[in-house]
Design an enzyme around this catalytic site. Structure first.
Site, short mmCIF file in Angstrom:
data_model
loop_
_atom_site.label_atom_id
_atom_site.label_comp_id
_atom_site.label_asym_id
_atom_site.label_seq_id
_atom_site.Cartn_x
_atom_site.Cartn_y
_atom_site.Cartn_z
N LYS A 14 0.35 -1.31 -0.02
CA LYS A 14 -0.21 -0.06 -0.28
C LYS A 14 0.81 2.15 0.41
CE LYS A 14 -1.76 -0.93 4.21
NZ LYS A 14 -1.45 -2.42 4.11
N ARG A 89 -8.62 0.56 9.57
CA ARG A 89 -8.78 -0.56 9.74
C ARG A 89 -9.67 -1.47 10.37
NH1 ARG A 89 -3.49 0.69 9.25
NH2 ARG A 89 -1.62 -0.71 10.45
N ARG A 125 12.21 -5.33 5.06
CA ARG A 125 11.85 -4.08 4.34
C ARG A 125 13.08 -3.23 4.87
NH1 ARG A 125 5.83 -2.04 5.32
NH2 ARG A 125 6.10 -2.72 7.21
N ARG A 158 12.07 -0.78 10.39
CA ARG A 158 10.51 -0.49 11.29
C ARG A 158 11.54 -1.24 12.40
NH1 ARG A 158 5.84 0.27 8.21
NH2 ARG A 158 4.45 -1.25 10.01
N ARG A 169 1.16 -8.98 13.22
CA ARG A 169 0.58 -7.94 12.43
C ARG A 169 -0.58 -8.88 12.36
NH1 ARG A 169 5.29 -4.71 10.43
NH2 ARG A 169 3.69 -3.95 9.35
P1 AP5 Z 1 5.04 -1.85 1.48
O1 AP5 Z 1 4.63 -0.57 0.83
O2 AP5 Z 1 5.78 -0.56 2.76
O3 AP5 Z 1 3.15 -2.05 2.57
P2 AP5 Z 1 2.55 -1.71 2.95
O4 AP5 Z 1 1.37 -2.49 2.84
O5 AP5 Z 1 2.25 -0.35 3.22
O6 AP5 Z 1 2.64 -2.02 4.70
P3 AP5 Z 1 3.13 -1.61 5.82
O7 AP5 Z 1 3.95 -2.84 7.10
O8 AP5 Z 1 3.33 -0.29 6.15
O9 AP5 Z 1 1.54 -1.94 6.48
P4 AP5 Z 1 0.88 -1.80 7.74
O10 AP5 Z 1 -0.68 -1.34 7.72
O11 AP5 Z 1 1.44 -2.69 8.81
O12 AP5 Z 1 1.33 -0.45 8.75
P5 AP5 Z 1 1.39 0.48 9.54
O13 AP5 Z 1 2.10 1.86 9.07
O14 AP5 Z 1 -0.42 0.98 8.85
O15 AP5 Z 1 5.87 -3.26 1.11
C1 AP5 Z 1 6.13 -3.75 2.43
C2 AP5 Z 1 7.68 -3.95 2.07
O16 AP5 Z 1 7.37 -5.14 0.64
C3 AP5 Z 1 9.01 -3.63 1.80
O17 AP5 Z 1 9.92 -3.71 1.51
C4 AP5 Z 1 8.73 -3.23 -0.50
O18 AP5 Z 1 9.55 -2.63 -0.64
C5 AP5 Z 1 8.26 -3.96 -0.45
N1 AP5 Z 1 6.97 -4.39 -1.94
C6 AP5 Z 1 6.51 -4.00 -2.08
N2 AP5 Z 1 6.02 -3.69 -3.20
C7 AP5 Z 1 6.68 -4.62 -3.70
C8 AP5 Z 1 6.62 -5.75 -4.31
N3 AP5 Z 1 5.95 -5.52 -5.48
N4 AP5 Z 1 7.06 -6.61 -5.25
C9 AP5 Z 1 8.33 -7.35 -4.69
N5 AP5 Z 1 8.40 -6.34 -3.26
C10 AP5 Z 1 7.15 -5.53 -3.30
O19 AP5 Z 1 0.97 0.79 10.90
C11 AP5 Z 1 1.95 0.00 11.36
C12 AP5 Z 1 1.25 -0.10 13.27
O20 AP5 Z 1 0.13 1.30 13.05
C13 AP5 Z 1 0.01 -0.71 13.05
O21 AP5 Z 1 0.41 -2.10 13.14
C14 AP5 Z 1 -1.01 -0.03 13.58
O22 AP5 Z 1 -0.32 -0.79 16.02
C15 AP5 Z 1 -0.65 1.07 13.73
N6 AP5 Z 1 -1.74 1.66 13.28
C16 AP5 Z 1 -1.58 2.44 12.27
N7 AP5 Z 1 -2.76 2.77 11.14
C17 AP5 Z 1 -3.77 2.60 12.35
C18 AP5 Z 1 -5.07 2.53 12.77
N8 AP5 Z 1 -5.91 3.20 11.73
N9 AP5 Z 1 -5.98 2.30 13.61
C19 AP5 Z 1 -5.12 1.90 14.69
N10 AP5 Z 1 -3.86 1.74 14.83
C20 AP5 Z 1 -2.91 1.75 13.59
#
Ligand code: AP5
Length: 211
Positions: A14, A89, A125, A158, A169
């Site tokens: 994403k 979420r 990552r 991270r 997660r």
């Molecule tokens: P990446 O694009 O970074 O993946 P992502 O889907 O953005 O994954 P996240 O881990 O950031 O999502 P998340 O939802 O867990 O974390 P968030 O920060 O929102 O890609 C991942 C890896 O794959 C990278 O290394 C990339 O290079 C590689 N890649 C990408 N595309 C590729 C491809 N096509 N081929 C090969 N490799 C590829 O949330 C973190 C924490 O914050 C949560 O756990 C929670 O505690 C809190 N939080 C955030 N929002 C909320 C909310 N709304 N409610 C409650 N808690 C929340």
């Protein structure tokens, strides 16, 4: 306000895709994860509260997240096309967005990807500490080891990308996601996106989905 939300498992790409889209200047990318990590870096009360949950792979409580997103969206003019990455979420978060006419969601794009690739993507990552650009040690390494291609910032891992937290997660995601898929599907707003393959091919499908 034209709001598109990105749904999908941690590691489904994403953030990678939203950052590519926002570089065109046509979209504003808002990542709640990035906002929370900045708050942690700055040591704000929000950051202190969020860290306790994030380090364990748990969700930050809805009341905090809904307040945060409302405050963030209030600062925008209302004319922008916004990509919300990481929000909603939970169904109460989705309902909070739709409760106001100005923040009603236009489209939800669900990044679909087999579970088997997610642990490798997340544990491999790395991110830029300065601009949050994502990299991967095998699939998308920075050109110069340890430095961001875009801003030369320091590359780091991270704390919630350690394998034990990643597993939690993914469990949390699986416990909440079907409710969100059903919510947007019932409103005829859900669009599925195949999210494995090359980032360039996924971007092309995403642009089609957004049009
Ligand atoms: P990446 O694009 O970074 O993946 P992502 O889907 O953005 O994954 P996240 O881990 O950031 O999502 P998340 O939802 O867990 O974390 P968030 O920060 O929102 O890609 C991942 C890896 O794959 C990278 O290394 C990339 O290079 C590689 N890649 C990408 N595309 C590729 C491809 N096509 N081929 C090969 N490799 C590829 O949330 C973190 C924490 O914050 C949560 O756990 C929670 O505690 C809190 N939080 C955030 N929002 C909320 C909310 N709304 N409610 C409650 N808690 C929340």
């Amino acid at each position: 306000m034209n709001i598109t939300v990105f749904l999908g498992a941690p590691g489904s790409g994403k953030g990678t895709q939203a950052k590519k889209l926002s570089s065109s200047g046509k979209f504003i990318h808002l990542s709640t994860g990035d906002i929370l990590r900045n708050a942690i870096k700055e040591g704000t009360p929000l950051g202190k509260e969020a860290k306790v949950f994030m380090d364990k792979g748990e969700l930050v409580p809805d009341s905090t997240m809904i307040g945060l997103i409302e405050a963030t969206l209030k600062n925008l003019s209302g004319l922008e096309h916004i990509i919300l990455d990481g929000f909603p979420r939970t169904v109460p978060q989705a309902e909070a967005l739709d409760a106001k006419e100005t923040t009603k969601v236009k489209k939800a794009i669900f990044f679909q990807i087999p579970d088997s690739v997610l642990v490798d993507r997340l544990t491999g990552r790395r991110l830029c500490r300065n601009c949050s650009q994502p990299y991967h040690i095998k699939h998308m390494p920075p050109k110069k080891a340890g430095h961001c291609d875009l801003c030369s910032g320091e590359i780091y891992q991270r704390s919630d990308d350690q394998e034990d937290v990643v597993v939690r997660r993914l469990e949390v995601f699986n416990s909440q996601n079907q409710g969100l898929v059903d919510y947007y599907s019932q409103k005829n707003k859900l669009q599925n996106l195949i999210a494995h393959g090359s980032p360039e091919d996924i971007q092309k499908s995403l642009i089609q989905a957004l049009n």
